[in-house]
Structure formats: structure tokens, C-alpha cells
Write a protein that holds these residues in place. Structure first.
Motif, PDB file in Angstrom:
ATOM      1  N   ALA A 134       0.986  -1.047   0.003  1.00  0.00           N
ATOM      2  CA  ALA A 134      -0.153   0.037   0.042  1.00  0.00           C
ATOM      3  C   ALA A 134       0.919   0.983   0.010  1.00  0.00           C
ATOM      4  CB  ALA A 134      -0.833   0.056   1.161  1.00  0.00           C
ATOM      5  N   PHE A 135       2.048   1.200   0.718  1.00  0.00           N
ATOM      6  CA  PHE A 135       2.798   2.322   0.665  1.00  0.00           C
ATOM      7  C   PHE A 135       3.599   2.621  -0.586  1.00  0.00           C
ATOM      8  CE2 PHE A 135       7.452   3.365   0.809  1.00  0.00           C
ATOM      9  CZ  PHE A 135       7.191   4.849   1.047  1.00  0.00           C
ATOM     10  N   LEU A 136       3.958   1.469  -1.196  1.00  0.00           N
ATOM     11  CA  LEU A 136       4.750   1.836  -2.404  1.00  0.00           C
ATOM     12  C   LEU A 136       3.651   2.423  -3.406  1.00  0.00           C
ATOM     13  CD1 LEU A 136       6.731  -1.710  -2.608  1.00  0.00           C
ATOM     14  CD2 LEU A 136       7.650   0.716  -2.009  1.00  0.00           C
ATOM     15  N   CYS A 137       2.742   1.746  -3.403  1.00  0.00           N
ATOM     16  CA  CYS A 137       1.641   2.329  -4.489  1.00  0.00           C
ATOM     17  C   CYS A 137       1.248   3.757  -4.175  1.00  0.00           C
ATOM     18  CB  CYS A 137       0.501   1.618  -4.593  1.00  0.00           C
ATOM     19  SG  CYS A 137       0.619  -0.085  -5.295  1.00  0.00           S
ATOM     20  N   ALA A 138       0.941   4.069  -2.956  1.00  0.00           N
ATOM     21  CA  ALA A 138       0.551   5.441  -2.472  1.00  0.00           C
ATOM     22  C   ALA A 138       1.822   6.420  -2.860  1.00  0.00           C
ATOM     23  CB  ALA A 138       0.378   5.380  -1.038  1.00  0.00           C
ATOM     24  N   GLN A 139       3.016   5.977  -2.620  1.00  0.00           N
ATOM     25  CA  GLN A 139       4.151   6.613  -3.014  1.00  0.00           C
ATOM     26  C   GLN A 139       4.301   7.192  -4.534  1.00  0.00           C
ATOM     27  OE1 GLN A 139       8.198   5.031  -2.756  1.00  0.00           O
ATOM     28  NE2 GLN A 139       8.854   6.743  -1.273  1.00  0.00           N
TER      29      GLN A 139
END
Length: 268
Positions: A134-139
């Protein structure tokens, strides 16, 4: 028509572009179909190309006649791999030119076992998908929305009732969903200068493969086993669509949509 709310532009004339992770089934598929039916271009991401292509086929049959300019695209990607996430967002920009919405949906529950029996590998597997992915996609979405013109966009994270209260034998899932709430808040704060809104939808008992066992009977906090009511994924999709189509000057920060009679209020 172009409207401006609190300095944030929304262009209602051209179809907007959304990226849905975990779009091959369940909530991701339902949300992708709702967005396509409302005229959005939708990029479908996930690990199973065949399932994504099935979603694309369904979207082609359910798009509204007035939304004939909308389209779907399939991009196979594992959200736990930074290189594949980078390639995913590169593909979306190349095809559609911009990104207006990320529905951060890919997730895993992991094995339902007592905390002392959960292996490191199983813990890491849930954390890698639900939090790191989720972090990688949000970033990547944040970078895209910050750099594009006009600037801005929206990120909606798929939370859970477990972001508030746990089920028995769900330590990895519950920990990641609590952490996702912190991610949502930080993204909202950091996105303000760039017109990037971020909200979270906490979902309870949508009828998917993951929740099938809940309808048949699942362990409760008092040690009993009981079936729980489920709701249609289309009800979740309508809620996501409402959040997605708000002007960027407005945001649903947190929302809960759940099967009405499931054990949440008073759980435990």
C-alpha cells in the motif's frame, strides 16, 4: 466544464483515470466496474493476468452508453515489488497521461491462527502486501499526482473494521490495518500543498472469497463459532465511487461501510 474549489481544479469534460490494485476479484473488481460504468478510464492491476482480463471484459459490457470514451487496461504487477510498482505507474502514465485516483485495494488476511503459532513468513507475507505494498503504490501515486498538470488527485485506501477492533487470531491483518490508518493520515497531511486528497474506507463483511468462511461460521470473541451476515461488493463500490467523484476541495477522510447486522458495534 472546469470548476475550482479552494483553489483545486476539477475538469468534468474529459474522462478521469483511476488505478485499482487487486482488480481481478472481489472488492477490487466491483470498484473497477463501478468506475468504468461512470465513465472513468480504469487501469486494472494485480498478479493474475487472466482474472484482470475477466474484469476488463465485464467492464466493457457494463459501461454506460454515455461513457463510450472510457476504457480499461490490464497491467500485471505485484505490489510488494518496488520495480513492478514503478513499471505499473509508468504504464498508466504512458497510456492515460495522468492519474486522478488510486484505489489502494490489494490485501491479504493470512492464516487465522493464534499469535504464538503465526510463523515469521506468514507475518511478513501479510505485512508486505497490506502495508508495504500500500505504501509503495501510494508513494508512486503521490509522485505522479504531484508532478502532473493540472496537479493533484485522490488516494483511497481499503481499510477494514479491523483498523478499529480485531477479530480473534488476526494479529498480522489487524496490525497492518491499524498502520494503514496512520498511512492515510500522513498522506492527507503531506498531500495538502499539492491538491492530493487521501481517504480510507473501512469495510466489514463484503461478500468475497476472503469472507466466505464468515458466512458459514467464524470464531467470535467469546469463543463461540457463528455465521455472520455479508453484504454485496456493489455496495462497497458505490461508496468508493461517491468518494472518488467529490471535487478535490472535499474529502471523505474516513468512512465505514458494513453488513448492517454483523458483530462490530459491541464486538468483544
Amino acid at each position: 466544464m472546469t470548476t475550482e474549489v479552494n483553489g483545486l481544479l476539477n475538469d468534468a469534460r474529459s474522462p478521469r483515470t483511476a488505478l485499482v490494485t487487486g482488480a481481478g476479484s472481489g472488492i477490487g473488481r466491483a470498484v473497477a466496474l463501478a468506475l468504468a460504468g461512470a465513465g472513468w478510464h480504469v487501469a486494472l492491476a494485480g498478479r493474475r493476468t487472466g482474472a484482470l482480463e475477466e474484469t476488463a471484459g465485464l467492464a466493457a459490457r457494463t459501461e454506460r452508453t454515455a461513457s463510450a470514451s472510457s476504457s480499461t487496461s490490464v497491467v500485471r504487477a505485484d505490489v510488494t515489488r518496488p520495480d513492478e510498482v514503478t513499471a505499473l505507474f509508468d504504464a498508466v502514465r504512458e497510456r492515460h497521461g495522468r492519474l486522478d485516483l488510486l484505489f489502494n485495494n490489494a490485501g491479504s488476511f493470512g492464516p487465522a491462527v493464534p499469535v504464538d503459532e503465526l510463523t515469521y513468513e506468514d507475518w511478513r507475507g501479510v505485512v508486505d502486501v497490506n502495508l508495504t505494498g500500500a505504501f509503495l503504490c501510494a508513494q508512486a501515486a503521490f509522485r505522479t499526482m504531484k508532478e502532473q498538470s493540472p496537479q493533484g488527485g485522490r488516494i483511497i485506501n481499503n481499510g477494514s473494521l479491523s483498523a478499529h477492533v480485531p477479530r480473534p487470531h488476526s494479529v498480522a491483518y489487524t496490525a497492518t490495518k491499524h498502520a494503514l490508518t496512520g498511512l492515510t493520515k500522513s498522506l492527507s497531511l503531506d498531500g495538502r500543498p499539492y491538491g492530493i486528497a487521501c481517504g480510507q474506507l473501512d469495510i466489514g463483511n463484503a461478500a468475497t472469497d476472503m469472507t466466505d468462511r464468515m458466512g458459514k461460521g467464524i470464531l467470535q470473541a467469546d469463543g463461540t463459532t457463528a455465521p455472520e451476515p455479508l453484504m454485496d461488493t456493489a455496495d462497497v463500490a458505490r461508496t468508493v465511487l461517491h468518494m472518488a467523484e467529490l471535487p478535490l476541495g472535499a474529502n471523505v477522510q474516513f468512512a465505514t461501510v458494513m453488513a448492517t447486522a454483523m458483530p462490530y458495534i459491541g464486538r468483544g
